[in-house]
Design a protein around this motif. Structure first.
Motif, PDB file in Angstrom:
ATOM      1  N   ASP A 158      -9.336  -3.471   2.755  1.00 45.29           N
ATOM      2  CA  ASP A 158      -9.777  -3.407   4.152  1.00 45.29           C
ATOM      3  C   ASP A 158     -10.112  -1.950   4.504  1.00 45.29           C
ATOM      4  OD1 ASP A 158      -7.426  -2.014   5.044  1.00 45.29           O
ATOM      5  OD2 ASP A 158      -6.337  -3.910   5.098  1.00 45.29           O
ATOM      6  N   ALA A 159     -10.750  -1.753   5.635  1.00 43.48           N
ATOM      7  CA  ALA A 159     -11.310  -0.429   5.953  1.00 43.48           C
ATOM      8  C   ALA A 159     -10.255   0.667   5.936  1.00 43.48           C
ATOM      9  CB  ALA A 159     -12.016  -0.484   7.304  1.00 43.48           C
ATOM     10  N   GLU A 160      -9.083   0.362   6.466  1.00 44.83           N
ATOM     11  CA  GLU A 160      -8.034   1.388   6.552  1.00 44.83           C
ATOM     12  C   GLU A 160      -7.546   1.784   5.160  1.00 44.83           C
ATOM     13  OE1 GLU A 160      -3.661   1.955   8.560  1.00 44.83           O
ATOM     14  OE2 GLU A 160      -4.787   0.145   9.041  1.00 44.83           O
ATOM     15  N   ALA A 161      -7.257   0.755   4.351  1.00 42.70           N
ATOM     16  CA  ALA A 161      -6.758   1.025   2.997  1.00 42.70           C
ATOM     17  C   ALA A 161      -7.839   1.715   2.163  1.00 42.70           C
ATOM     18  CB  ALA A 161      -6.322  -0.270   2.329  1.00 42.70           C
TER      19      ALA A 161
ATOM     20  N   SER B 209     -10.182   3.777   3.195  1.00 44.42           N
ATOM     21  CA  SER B 209     -10.369   5.204   3.493  1.00 44.42           C
ATOM     22  C   SER B 209      -9.151   6.029   3.069  1.00 44.42           C
ATOM     23  CB  SER B 209     -10.741   5.429   4.954  1.00 44.42           C
ATOM     24  OG  SER B 209      -9.594   5.445   5.735  1.00 44.42           O
ATOM     25  N   ALA B 210      -7.987   5.375   2.970  1.00 44.84           N
ATOM     26  CA  ALA B 210      -6.787   6.125   2.558  1.00 44.84           C
ATOM     27  C   ALA B 210      -6.673   6.236   1.030  1.00 44.84           C
ATOM     28  CB  ALA B 210      -5.538   5.441   3.103  1.00 44.84           C
TER      29      ALA B 210
ATOM     30  N   ARG C 101      -2.157   2.417  -3.751  1.00 39.21           N
ATOM     31  CA  ARG C 101      -2.874   3.218  -2.742  1.00 39.21           C
ATOM     32  C   ARG C 101      -3.451   4.502  -3.336  1.00 39.21           C
ATOM     33  NH1 ARG C 101      -1.050   8.444  -1.101  1.00 39.21           N
ATOM     34  NH2 ARG C 101       1.108   8.638  -1.726  1.00 39.21           N
TER      35      ARG C 101
ATOM     36  N   HIS D  24       0.814  -1.222   0.000  1.00 35.62           N
ATOM     37  CA  HIS D  24       0.000   0.000   0.000  1.00 35.62           C
ATOM     38  C   HIS D  24       0.842   1.264   0.000  1.00 35.62           C
ATOM     39  CE1 HIS D  24      -3.718  -2.038   0.011  1.00 35.62           C
ATOM     40  NE2 HIS D  24      -3.493  -2.650   1.141  1.00 35.62           N
TER      41      HIS D  24
END
Ligand code: NAD
Ligand code: DAU
Length: 373
Positions: A137-140, A142-143, A93, A18
């Motif tokens: 996944d949620a973190e990736a 939102s980024a 990313r 990422h």
């Protein structure tokens, strides 16, 4: 520079999970400046997807030959499977979409490629990104960002006394090129509104600088001047463009990518409105100083008025205050400093120009200029 799918790259990029961006159209004028600039500022790897049309040139990226952070892939943004594969393999990313057919005159002579790349290609790119993004996944998720690079031409043409284009100006594209860019902007907007895709859009004014393909006004006139050819001015030469040095466009894109608000549009401009005739006179006087004609006359003697571009937009001007006030971006170059550097770059890089002038460039000149007396 390495080609994709080599095991070396996979090992290297897995380590940077990422932490890789995908640039499309990164072998063209602005895209290659962006890739070079990015890798000067960051260690983050770049996957560069480019179809290598007449406008794409790997020589622009020759300095990255041995740089493992640059992975070049020859391919089309309309290739959904290729895009899906690249996004997943490299755990992208962020995507910065430069890929486009970009020349207004070519769009007038043959609009089809513009529809295919700028509209269908952008749609396929959006689809591949949407499916990839959904599975993160949620973190990736939102980024993640898609930054779509667009143009001021989507807003249409201004009269002399109109205020410059702001982000909420109505879209009124006038050429097949600008209409196709407007369509892609609308698709990007819709993918945010409907699917929540985290997008950013930049609408920039006319760029100039190194690696500018000599079908466009500034590099064409520098080259024609040196070759003793006519400097073709469409119509009365009083059409106004707002010129921005390409490295300033690159820094604006980096800034928006870092800190732009998802779903927002940012206009990018240089506060440098100039009539075309003034621009060409400026080029002539710089060349008169740096490489005078052997007969002692000015290059301005080569200026020739030719038939106007059909549907020619009279004036573009960008109000770049949102980008300055909200994200603190300002251009570093004035027109005077940027144009001096640009002319010097062309004088220092005649081998690059000679290479570009081979191929189908000559037949384009016949197509565009033969009928303009
Ligand atoms: P360019 O024509 O120099 O480069 C375009 C690049 O995209 C080339 O390398 C080409 O090979 C590649 N490409 C074309 N079709 C493709 C496809 N289907 N798939 C993958 N790659 C493809 O253009 P530029 O002047 O560098 O412009 C880049 C972007 O910036 C464009 O989207 C343009 O609309 C926008 N823009 C340009 C300016 C300007 O003044 N040049 C100003 C504002 C916005
Ligand atoms: O405004 C941003 C746009 O700027 C980008 O979206 C486009 O991709 C980019 O090509 C550029 O479009 P323009 O049509 O403004 O650029 P071009 O260099 O083709 O022309 C600049 C001006 O000069 C325009 O008014 C037409 C005029 N011109 C152009 C050529 C090639 C001439 O007078 N003579 C010429 O031979």
């Amino acid at each position: 520079m390495r080609y994709a799918y080599l095991p070396y790259n996979l090992i290297f990029l897995n380590f940077l999970k990422h932490m890789t961006i995908l640039v499309t159209g990164g072998a063209g004028f602005i895209g290659s400046n962006f890739v070079l600039d990015w890798l000067q500022q960051h260690d983050e790897a770049v996957v560069n997807l480019d179809k290598l049309t007449y406008a794409g040139n790997l020589q622009n990226l020759a300095s990255l030959k041995d740089d493992p952070r640059h992975i070049f892939v020859k391919g089309d943004i309309a290739d959904y499977d290729l895009l899906s594969n690249l996004l997943k393999t490299h755990q992208i990313r962020a995507v910065i979409n430069f890929a486009a057919e970009s020349h207004v005159d070519r769009s007038i002579h043959g609009p089809e490629d513009f529809i295919q790349t700028n509209i269908v290609g952008s749609f396929r790119l959006l689809e591949a990104i949407r499916h990839y993004w959904n599975d993160l996944d949620a973190e990736a998720k939102s980024a993640f960002r898609l930054l779509h690079v667009s143009t001021d031409e989507v807003y249409g043409s201004l009269d002399k006394t109109d205020p410059p284009f702001a982000e909420d100006n109505q879209y009124q594209p006038n050429s097949p090129y600008s209409a196709s860019k407007a369509a892609s902007d609308h698709l990007v907007r819709a993918y945010h509104h409907t699917y929540g895709l985290p997008v950013l859009t930049t609408n920039c004014s006319n760029n100039y600088g190194p690696y500018h393909f000599p079908e466009k006004l500034i590099p064409l006139c520098i080259q024609n001047a040196l070759a003793g050819k006519a400097l073709p001015i469409y119509g009365d030469g009083q059409q106004i463009r707002d010129w921005l040095y390409v490295k300033d466009h690159c820094s604006a894109i980096r800034r928006v990518l870092e800190s732009g608000q998802v779903g927002e549009v940012y206009n990018v401009g240089g506060w440098n409105e100039k009539p075309n005739l003034d621009v060409v006179h400026t080029l002539c006087s710089i060349l008169d100083q740096l490489q005078p004609r052997t007969d002692g006359k000015s290059y301005a003697e080569q200026i020739t008025y030719v038939t106007d571009r059909p549907g020619h937009d009279r004036r573009y001007a960008i109000d770049a205050r949102k980008l300055e006030q909200q994200l603190g971006w300002k251009p570093a170059e004035t027109f005077e400093t940027g144009i001096q550097k640009t002319v010097q770059w062309y004088l220092d890089n005649q081998a690059w120009v000679s290479n570009v002038l081979s191929g189908d460039y000559q037949s384009w000149l016949d197509t565009n200029y033969a009928a303009r007396n």
